[in-house]
Enzyme design. Structure first.
Site, PDB file in Angstrom:
ATOM      1  N   CYS A 198       0.798  -1.184  -0.128  1.00 21.41           N
ATOM      2  CA  CYS A 198       0.131   0.092   0.009  1.00 21.41           C
ATOM      3  C   CYS A 198       0.840   1.148   0.041  1.00 21.41           C
ATOM      4  O   CYS A 198       2.230   1.168   0.303  1.00 21.41           O
ATOM      5  CB  CYS A 198      -0.769   0.009   1.109  1.00 21.41           C
ATOM      6  SG  CYS A 198       0.008   0.332   2.861  1.00 21.41           S
ATOM      7  N   HIS A 222       5.411  -5.478   8.549  1.00 18.90           N
ATOM      8  CA  HIS A 222       5.165  -6.730   8.961  1.00 18.90           C
ATOM      9  C   HIS A 222       5.434  -7.850   7.954  1.00 18.90           C
ATOM     10  O   HIS A 222       4.416  -8.385   7.285  1.00 18.90           O
ATOM     11  CB  HIS A 222       3.793  -6.980   9.607  1.00 18.90           C
ATOM     12  CG  HIS A 222       3.675  -6.549  11.035  1.00 18.90           C
ATOM     13  ND1 HIS A 222       2.438  -6.137  11.596  1.00 18.90           N
ATOM     14  CD2 HIS A 222       4.623  -6.664  12.134  1.00 18.90           C
ATOM     15  CE1 HIS A 222       2.811  -5.746  12.967  1.00 18.90           C
ATOM     16  NE2 HIS A 222       3.908  -5.943  13.262  1.00 18.90           N
ATOM     17  N   HIS A 258       3.883   1.733  11.138  1.00 20.09           N
ATOM     18  CA  HIS A 258       2.729   1.903  12.280  1.00 20.09           C
ATOM     19  C   HIS A 258       2.652   2.809  12.979  1.00 20.09           C
ATOM     20  O   HIS A 258       1.634   3.064  13.747  1.00 20.09           O
ATOM     21  CB  HIS A 258       2.908   0.559  12.897  1.00 20.09           C
ATOM     22  CG  HIS A 258       3.049  -0.777  11.998  1.00 20.09           C
ATOM     23  ND1 HIS A 258       4.230  -1.535  12.009  1.00 20.09           N
ATOM     24  CD2 HIS A 258       2.107  -1.390  11.426  1.00 20.09           C
ATOM     25  CE1 HIS A 258       4.042  -2.656  11.223  1.00 20.09           C
ATOM     26  NE2 HIS A 258       2.768  -2.604  10.670  1.00 20.09           N
ATOM     27  N   HIS A 309      -1.116  -4.644  18.621  1.00 19.36           N
ATOM     28  CA  HIS A 309      -0.475  -4.264  17.413  1.00 19.36           C
ATOM     29  C   HIS A 309       0.161  -2.979  17.504  1.00 19.36           C
ATOM     30  O   HIS A 309      -0.304  -2.102  18.340  1.00 19.36           O
ATOM     31  CB  HIS A 309      -1.706  -4.104  16.561  1.00 19.36           C
ATOM     32  CG  HIS A 309      -1.325  -4.105  14.910  1.00 19.36           C
ATOM     33  ND1 HIS A 309      -0.569  -2.822  14.405  1.00 19.36           N
ATOM     34  CD2 HIS A 309      -1.243  -4.829  14.132  1.00 19.36           C
ATOM     35  CE1 HIS A 309      -0.284  -2.962  13.281  1.00 19.36           C
ATOM     36  NE2 HIS A 309      -0.633  -4.281  12.971  1.00 19.36           N
ATOM     37  N   GLU A 323       0.631  -0.526  15.809  1.00 22.87           N
ATOM     38  CA  GLU A 323      -0.328   0.723  15.203  1.00 22.87           C
ATOM     39  C   GLU A 323      -1.014   1.010  16.594  1.00 22.87           C
ATOM     40  O   GLU A 323      -1.174   2.405  16.646  1.00 22.87           O
ATOM     41  CB  GLU A 323      -1.058   0.543  14.108  1.00 22.87           C
ATOM     42  CG  GLU A 323      -1.795   1.744  13.706  1.00 22.87           C
ATOM     43  CD  GLU A 323      -2.895   1.302  12.663  1.00 22.87           C
ATOM     44  OE1 GLU A 323      -4.050   2.081  12.455  1.00 22.87           O
ATOM     45  OE2 GLU A 323      -2.483   0.599  11.779  1.00 22.87           O
ATOM     46  N   CYS A 376      -8.363   2.646   6.450  1.00 24.23           N
ATOM     47  CA  CYS A 376      -7.733   2.927   5.145  1.00 24.23           C
ATOM     48  C   CYS A 376      -8.388   2.423   3.954  1.00 24.23           C
ATOM     49  O   CYS A 376      -8.828   1.490   4.137  1.00 24.23           O
ATOM     50  CB  CYS A 376      -6.101   2.551   5.226  1.00 24.23           C
ATOM     51  SG  CYS A 376      -5.374   2.860   3.750  1.00 24.23           S
ATOM     52  N   SER A 432       1.806  -5.312   3.239  1.00 19.84           N
ATOM     53  CA  SER A 432       3.445  -5.217   3.489  1.00 19.84           C
ATOM     54  C   SER A 432       4.278  -6.382   2.563  1.00 19.84           C
ATOM     55  O   SER A 432       5.246  -6.360   2.742  1.00 19.84           O
ATOM     56  CB  SER A 432       3.800  -5.283   4.873  1.00 19.84           C
ATOM     57  OG  SER A 432       3.114  -6.511   5.397  1.00 19.84           O
TER      58      SER A 432
END
Length: 577
Positions: A12, A41, A73, A123, A125, A189, A261
């Site tokens: 992305c 990741h 992240h 996570h 993020e 997103c 990723s």
């Protein structure tokens, strides 16, 4: 078997930005470089960064040195300040979409609003987002956990950018019905939304789904979950060694998708692995067709044939009858130089085309001997045409051989540009100039007529087609070239601007060829050769719209435009003869 690659598969925007930032820093900066936490990741990318001297640190030292890249992240604000306080030069590669969520949480936290964050508690993020809530954050993973929260006077609802869209819609609906005064933000997103919608749509029409990406990647895990929920046979793999082909060999169709990723070279590797492992093989004179195509492409034999055919076409455009030896010289020169180029550039091939890198690893000595012999015979043939032709070819051969070698010793110059390959765009420019010389200029130089009015447009045609062909491959190889620090046109300009440049070039060639023929500057062959840039333009559009996938078939189609020029020239010659 029909193999479909999801349009949304792969990096992305945020991940691409983070990886490119780290690679550019490693290629262009002095001093130690590291990332705070794993950059993304994906184990292959992390191994690659480590190989390039960009390790990940998990703790912030009291005293730091060099540059630290903040992961895609994001991190809590206090971590960023601690890195700066330790003495690091900080490059923030946090995804812009994550930064947007961080700012929302921070803005409302200052007003006293609690932040309900829908995401995976562990996570990175989410940990980073929670840091911007300044003690007013509440991370929840299930609807039951949302329902268990106390009633807040003021609160906002946000989601991890890679959260499951349908689950977040369910949470938003419950919040709207029970706490209408809470402020809700759509923070997933759009890349994640499209990726999830894409796999749900594709899964309806295939027998199995292969999801490629890191096992610790949240968005990749969700893609695998959605594929399984569709009822289709699903495989979540990080690399080809985890895929059991015997379980899909009997199927009619397979879809490949990948997390945000997952780099292109891994996706292409999986595609080729499935393609070669499940294809129903056909033979030609007892030789498997796939092996024959692979050998022709990997050995550059088909490309060398294209050089000979292009040289013949340029000779016919200029009205040159003595075309055989110049065509042989062009073929041998291209064969020799491209083999040497691949032998000395295996590092990028390991990412762009692992099969090609393996082919050159296994056959490097026979290929090197083949290249030396071909180059030597080409020089002898050029000498038979005159000393000047020999010197021109010798000069180009030496330039080609020295492309990857440092020209300036390190003790005299410590800067970046020590060899030809370090000059941005040099690979494409030198290949184009060399091909134009051997296919259009040498035939004129060694003919009785010498250079004429037709020589320049013939040179423009040859250079234009070779430039388009080379840059097309550069677009396919962008990620691998960036990894090894090779600054090609797509890396300098970006893929969209580069595709626009190629389109304009091909349109110009398509207009020029019949126009020059109509003006009588060169033969009527130009009325036929306009087909070559038009077909290349069509191929570019098909690739841009995901109608053609990177692989052996696409490589063969790109190289075939040079062969087509010679076939059209031969057809024209027979018709007028």
């Amino acid at each position: 078997m029909k193999i479909i690659i999801a349009r949304t598969a792969g990096f992305c925007m945020g991940v691409r930005r983070a990886v490119e930032t780290a690679l550019d820093a490693s290629n262009g900066q002095d001093g130690p470089i590291c990332t705070y936490g794993p950059l993304i990741h994906n184990p292959q990318v992390l191994d690659l960064l480590k190989e390039k001297g960009v390790p990940a640190i998990s703790e912030i030292p009291e005293q730091g040195d060099g540059t630290v890249v903040i992961r895609a992240h994001g991190v809590p604000p206090e971590a960023k300040e601690a890195l700066k306080g330790a003495g690091f030069s900080v490059i923030d590669s946090t995804c812009p979409r994550v930064i947007k969520v961080q700012r929302i949480i921070h803005r409302y936290a200052k007003k006293g609003h609690h932040a309900i964050i829908i995401g995976d508690r562990d996570h990175p993020e989410v940990i980073g987002l929670n840091g911007y809530a300044h003690g007013l954050g509440h991370v929840v993973e299930t609807l039951d956990e949302v329902k268990a929260l106390p009633d807040f006077e003021n609160a906002i609802l946000v989601a991890q950018t890679t959260q499951n869209v349908h689950f977040y819609d369910e949470v938003k609906a419950w919040i709207a019905s029970t706490h209408p005064h809470y402020l809700t933000f759509d923070t997933i997103c759009d890349s994640t939304e499209k990726r999830q919608a894409d796999i749900l749509s594709i899964a309806q029409n295939v027998d199995a789904v292969v999801v490629v990406g890191g096992k610790s990647s949240g968005n990749t895990q969700r893609l695998a979950e959605l594929a399984r929920e569709s009822g289709k046979l699903t495989f979540h793999i990080e690399d080809t060694d985890e895929l059991d082909l015997s379980r899909i060999k009997h199927l009619k169709s397979v879809a490949i998708t990948a997390g945000a990723s997952t780099p292109n070279w891994i996706i292409n590797k999986v595609y080729r692995f499935i393609e070669s492992g499940t294809a129903s093989e056909k033979d030609l004179f007892g030789i498997p067709v796939s092996a024959l195509k692979m050998a022709l492409l990997r050995s550059n034999a088909y490309l060398a044939l294209g050089a000979a055919f292009l040289s013949y076409a340029c000779s016919m455009l200029q009205g040159i009858d003595r075309w055989l030896i110049p065509a042989a010289v062009a073929m041998l020169y291209v064969l020799s130089m491209h083999i040497f180029n691949h032998l000395t550039a295996i590092s990028s091939d390991r990412y762009n085309d692992p099969e090609r890198a393996d082919f050159y690893d296994r056959n490097k000595w026979p290929l090197a001997g083949f290249a030396f012999t071909g180059g030597g015979v080409g020089l002898l043939l050029a000498y038979s045409q005159g000393l000047f032709a020999f010197l021109v070819l010798l000069g180009m051969s030496l330039a080609g051989l020295s492309y990857n070698a440092p020209v300036i010793p390190k003790r005299f110059f410590q800067g970046r540009y020590r060899c030809l390959r370090d000059i941005p765009g040099s690979k494409t420019i030198l290949i184009t100039a060399a091909w134009g010389t051997v296919t259009a200029l040498l035939p004129a130089l060694t003919s009785d007529n010498g250079f004429g009015l037709a020589t320049l447009p013939a040179l423009i045609f040859a250079c234009g087609m070779v430039f388009a062909r080379t840059v097309f491959f550069d677009i396919l190889d962008m990620q691998g070239d960036r990894i090894v620090g090779q600054e090609t046109f797509p890396i300098i300009l970006g893929d969209k601007k580069t595709i626009r440049l190629l389109k304009n070039l091909l349109v110009t060639l398509a207009v020029m060829l019949p126009l020059i023929s109509a003006l009588g500057i060169f033969s009527s062959l130009g009325l036929l050769l306009w087909i070559c840039p038009v077909l290349m333009f069509t191929l570019l559009i098909a690739y841009q719209n995901h109608l053609l996938l990177a692989g052996v078939q696409l490589e063969l189609l790109i190289e075939s435009h040079l062969v087509l020029a010679g076939v059209l020239a031969l057809t024209w010659s027979l018709c007028i003869g």
